[in-house]
Design an enzyme around this catalytic site. Structure first.
Site, short mmCIF file in Angstrom:
data_model
loop_
_atom_site.label_atom_id
_atom_site.label_comp_id
_atom_site.label_asym_id
_atom_site.label_seq_id
_atom_site.Cartn_x
_atom_site.Cartn_y
_atom_site.Cartn_z
N GLU A 5 0.82 -1.22 0.00
CA GLU A 5 0.00 0.00 0.00
C GLU A 5 0.85 1.27 0.00
OE1 GLU A 5 0.20 -2.47 2.10
OE2 GLU A 5 -0.17 -1.91 4.19
N GLY A 65 7.71 -10.63 1.98
CA GLY A 65 7.35 -9.71 3.05
C GLY A 65 8.00 -10.12 4.35
N GLY A 85 4.36 -13.43 6.95
CA GLY A 85 4.51 -14.79 6.41
C GLY A 85 3.75 -15.81 7.25
N GLU A 135 8.93 -15.58 0.91
CA GLU A 135 10.28 -14.99 0.95
C GLU A 135 10.25 -13.94 2.03
OE1 GLU A 135 12.78 -16.21 -0.72
OE2 GLU A 135 11.47 -17.62 -1.74
N CYS A 157 16.17 -7.27 2.34
CA CYS A 157 16.06 -8.45 3.21
C CYS A 157 17.41 -9.10 3.49
CB CYS A 157 15.09 -9.46 2.60
SG CYS A 157 15.56 -9.97 0.95
N GLU A 215 14.39 -8.34 13.09
CA GLU A 215 15.09 -7.80 11.92
C GLU A 215 15.03 -6.28 12.03
OE1 GLU A 215 12.52 -8.02 8.50
OE2 GLU A 215 14.20 -8.37 7.16
P1 NAD Z 1 5.05 -6.68 5.19
O1 NAD Z 1 5.17 -8.11 5.54
O2 NAD Z 1 4.51 -5.73 6.17
O3 NAD Z 1 4.13 -6.53 3.87
C1 NAD Z 1 4.42 -7.25 2.69
C2 NAD Z 1 3.15 -7.33 1.87
O4 NAD Z 1 2.21 -8.14 2.55
C3 NAD Z 1 2.46 -6.00 1.63
O5 NAD Z 1 1.90 -5.96 0.35
C4 NAD Z 1 1.36 -6.00 2.69
O6 NAD Z 1 0.25 -5.18 2.36
C5 NAD Z 1 0.98 -7.46 2.67
N1 NAD Z 1 0.29 -7.92 3.88
C6 NAD Z 1 0.44 -7.47 5.15
N2 NAD Z 1 -0.39 -8.16 5.97
C7 NAD Z 1 -1.05 -9.07 5.21
C8 NAD Z 1 -2.05 -10.05 5.48
N3 NAD Z 1 -2.51 -10.23 6.70
N4 NAD Z 1 -2.49 -10.80 4.45
C9 NAD Z 1 -2.02 -10.61 3.20
N5 NAD Z 1 -1.09 -9.68 2.89
C10 NAD Z 1 -0.60 -8.93 3.87
O7 NAD Z 1 6.49 -6.25 4.68
P2 NAD Z 1 6.98 -4.81 4.23
O8 NAD Z 1 7.09 -3.98 5.46
O9 NAD Z 1 6.16 -4.33 3.09
O10 NAD Z 1 8.44 -5.17 3.65
C11 NAD Z 1 9.54 -5.41 4.45
C12 NAD Z 1 9.70 -6.87 4.78
O11 NAD Z 1 9.82 -7.64 3.59
C13 NAD Z 1 10.98 -7.13 5.56
O12 NAD Z 1 10.71 -8.02 6.61
C14 NAD Z 1 11.91 -7.79 4.54
O13 NAD Z 1 12.89 -8.62 5.08
C15 NAD Z 1 10.93 -8.54 3.71
N6 NAD Z 1 11.51 -8.82 2.39
C16 NAD Z 1 11.90 -10.10 2.11
C17 NAD Z 1 12.50 -10.38 0.88
C18 NAD Z 1 12.92 -11.78 0.53
O14 NAD Z 1 13.04 -12.05 -0.66
N7 NAD Z 1 13.18 -12.67 1.48
C19 NAD Z 1 12.70 -9.35 -0.05
C20 NAD Z 1 12.29 -8.08 0.28
C21 NAD Z 1 11.69 -7.81 1.51
#
Ligand code: NAD
Length: 503
Positions: free
Chosen positions: A181, A231, A236, A253, A287, A388
């Site tokens: 968002e 995320g 996750g 991921e 990440c 993290e």
């Molecule tokens: P986040 O987990 O808050 O959100 C990720 C996505 O999930 C967003 O689109 C969000 O709207 C959605 N989301 C949140 N709650 C949800 C739910 N209950 N159901 C379905 N979707 C939901 O992460 P962020 O703050 O946007 O990004 C940062 C995180 O992403 C960090 O923890 C980072 O390590 C991780 N990340 C991991 C990788 C990887 O490849 N391992 C790569 C980039 C980022």
């Protein structure tokens, strides 16, 4: 205002929650969207379902799909300038990072996916099933799952969308993607360009909204066949909860708490440069960022001097300027999270070496800025602070015994990435192989490409993204056994009623 892109068309709602996207540099309003309701999510999935069940995309040959994906790669290449502005304004990506990294990674994702679509052998011969009198040919068929629900974070919106969409489409799936968002526009632009490239309507749909509302509506929908999330580990867990009750194949991921492991070396300056790159690229909002560095005790003070010297040269500022190294964090709430983390570590006895402040420059006062932070801590801090940081914070940790250092890494709840640094290649390679993480670099950090698989162990994820394995995760398999009736072993069906009658 737009809430979704469905069937090559923008959708608007009369009454809907607003999604405002702000520029993290100066908190100005960049774009206004709407949140897609469960009805719009249903419309997007229905469109993808129809495109999958009745449309040409999954029925095309891999070579035909490859041509469309190559056209998209070319269009992305031609529109990099506009895409850069979107990433700078919404994600605070610096122009330098976009030009040196993202501008290569985004078209590359589609080039490589196109190559895989063209090269993939969807039918693989298996050893024949041999019985007494006959041998039955067997083969494996690789098929697209159907409709994939993809969810991406804000930190590298366009790259991460490309890393999911490209292999999903190459394998013949249709897709509904929900970007974060906080960073919406580049994913919508990618969908527009996909339409221009001739990818049929319904194959790539986008729904906008927050996780618990739009995201969960997507995951709960019965029309989804496969899920892939990038995320946080926390989200996750929630996604896994929602998809596991239906045994939906799900790639996760997730987060990391990655260590740069330094060995005895004389090249202190070289190591300092590497650690700085590992920890502070994109403000550590990656990440795989190396937010901890384990360093031989006797090298810590020399390394600290070098680090401070290099940190003094980092240019904090407007991400739109070519000279800027570090822009703002994504938003102030996230900056507060990072500051709390730093204070928490200091409360447990870690020492602040440098940074970790909001800058004094009035030009940066409206943005979510934080000066890069260097701390000195202990292995016990690494073991107790389990979260993290996802910010510009590096904690140097002296160690005496390499076994103690590797054990701490391998016992961490996360297992995403690590790097090892030093001069003796054989020793470094052996050390790298002892680490229980999905990616390890020797004298490097942050080198990722769809050429190579990317996987998180333990709480860093489930399933593989990128590489051939990542492409395969967007396919399901079927075994086909061909019996030639005339040659069937007469004893195969061994019930009396089915055995050949003795005449
Ligand atoms: P986040 O987990 O808050 O959100 C990720 C996505 O999930 C967003 O689109 C969000 O709207 C959605 N989301 C949140 N709650 C949800 C739910 N209950 N159901 C379905 N979707 C939901 O992460 P962020 O703050 O946007 O990004 C940062 C995180 O992403 C960090 O923890 C980072 O390590 C991780 N990340 C991991 C990788 C990887 O490849 N391992 C790569 C980039 C980022």
């Amino acid at each position: 205002m737009v809430c979704a892109w469905i069937d090559h068309t923008y959708r608007e709602l009369r009454h809907a929650a607003e999604l405002r996207v702000f520029n993290p540099f100066d908190a100005s309003l960049v774009a206004c969207y709407q949140e897609a309701t469960a009805r719009e999510v249903d419309a997007a999935i229905t469109s993808a379902r129809k495109a999958f069940d009745d449309g040409p995309w999954p029925r095309m040959s891999g070579t035909e799909r490859a041509r469309a994906l190559q056209r998209l790669a070319k269009l992305l290449q031609n529109h990099l300038q506009g895409l850069a502005e979107l990433e700078i304004q919404e994600a605070g990506v610096t122009r330098r990072k976009f030009e040196r990294m993202d501008a290569r990674l985004v078209p590359e994702a589609f080039h490589i996916a196109a190559q895989r679509a063209a090269q993939d052998s969807i039918r693989e011969e298996l050893p024949a099933f041999a019985t007494g009198v006959s041998a039955s040919p067997n083969y494996l068929l690789r098929q697209p799952w159907g409709v994939c629900g993809l969810i991406t974070p804000w930190n590298m919106p366009l790259v991460l969308a490309a890393w999911k969409i490209a292999p999903a489409l190459a394998a013949g799936n249709c897709v509904v993607i929900k970007p974060s968002e906080y960073t919406i526009s580049s994913t919508l632009r990618l969908a527009e360009l996909a339409a221009e490239a001739g990818i049929p309507a319904g194959v790539l749909n986008v729904v906008l909204g927050r996780g618990p509302s739009t995201g969960e509506a997507l995951l709960r929908h019965r029309g989804i066949d496969k899920v892939s999330l990038t995320g946080s580990t926390q989200v996750g867990h929630r996604v896994q909860q929602l998809t596991s009750s239906r045994f939906l194949p799900t790639n996760l991921e997730l987060g990391g708490r990655n260590v740069s492991l330094v060995t005895a070396t004389d090249d202190i300056e070289g190591v300092a440069r590497g650690l700085l790159w590992a920890a502070y690229l994109h403000n550590g909002q990656i990440c795989v960022a190396g937010s901890w560095a384990f360093v031989p005790e006797e090298k810590v003070s020399a390394l600290t001097v070098q680090m401070v010297n290099l940190m003094d040269q980092l240019q904090l500022g407007n991400p739109a300027l070519a000279s800027t190294d570090l822009g703002p964090l994504i938003h102030r709430k996230h900056r507060d999270h990072v500051l709390n983390y730093v204070n928490g570590l200091m409360g447990k006895g870690a020492q602040l070496v440098k940074g970790g402040e909001t800058p004094q420059d009035p030009l940066l006062s409206q943005g979510a800025f934080l000066t890069p932070c260097l701390l000195q801590g202990t292995i016990q801090h690494y073991q107790t602070i389990q979260t993290e940081v996802f910010g510009p914070v590096l904690t140097l940790v002296p160690y005496r015994c390499i076994d103690e250092a590797t054990r701490a890494i391998n016992e961490s709840p996360y297992g995403l990435a690590a790097s090892v640094w030093g001069q003796d290649s054989d020793q470094l390679t052996a050390l790298a192989e002892r680490l229980d993480v999905g990616t390890v670099w020797v004298n490097q950090h942050h080198v990722l490409s769809p050429e190579y698989p990317f996987v998180g162990r333990r709480q860093s994820g489930l399933g593989t993204d990128l590489g051939w394995e990542g492409f395969r995760s967007f396919q399901k398999t079927m075994r086909v056994h061909l019996d030639v009736t005339a040659a069937r072993d007469q004893e195969a069906f061994f019930y009396s009623a089915l055995l050949p009658q003795v005449r």
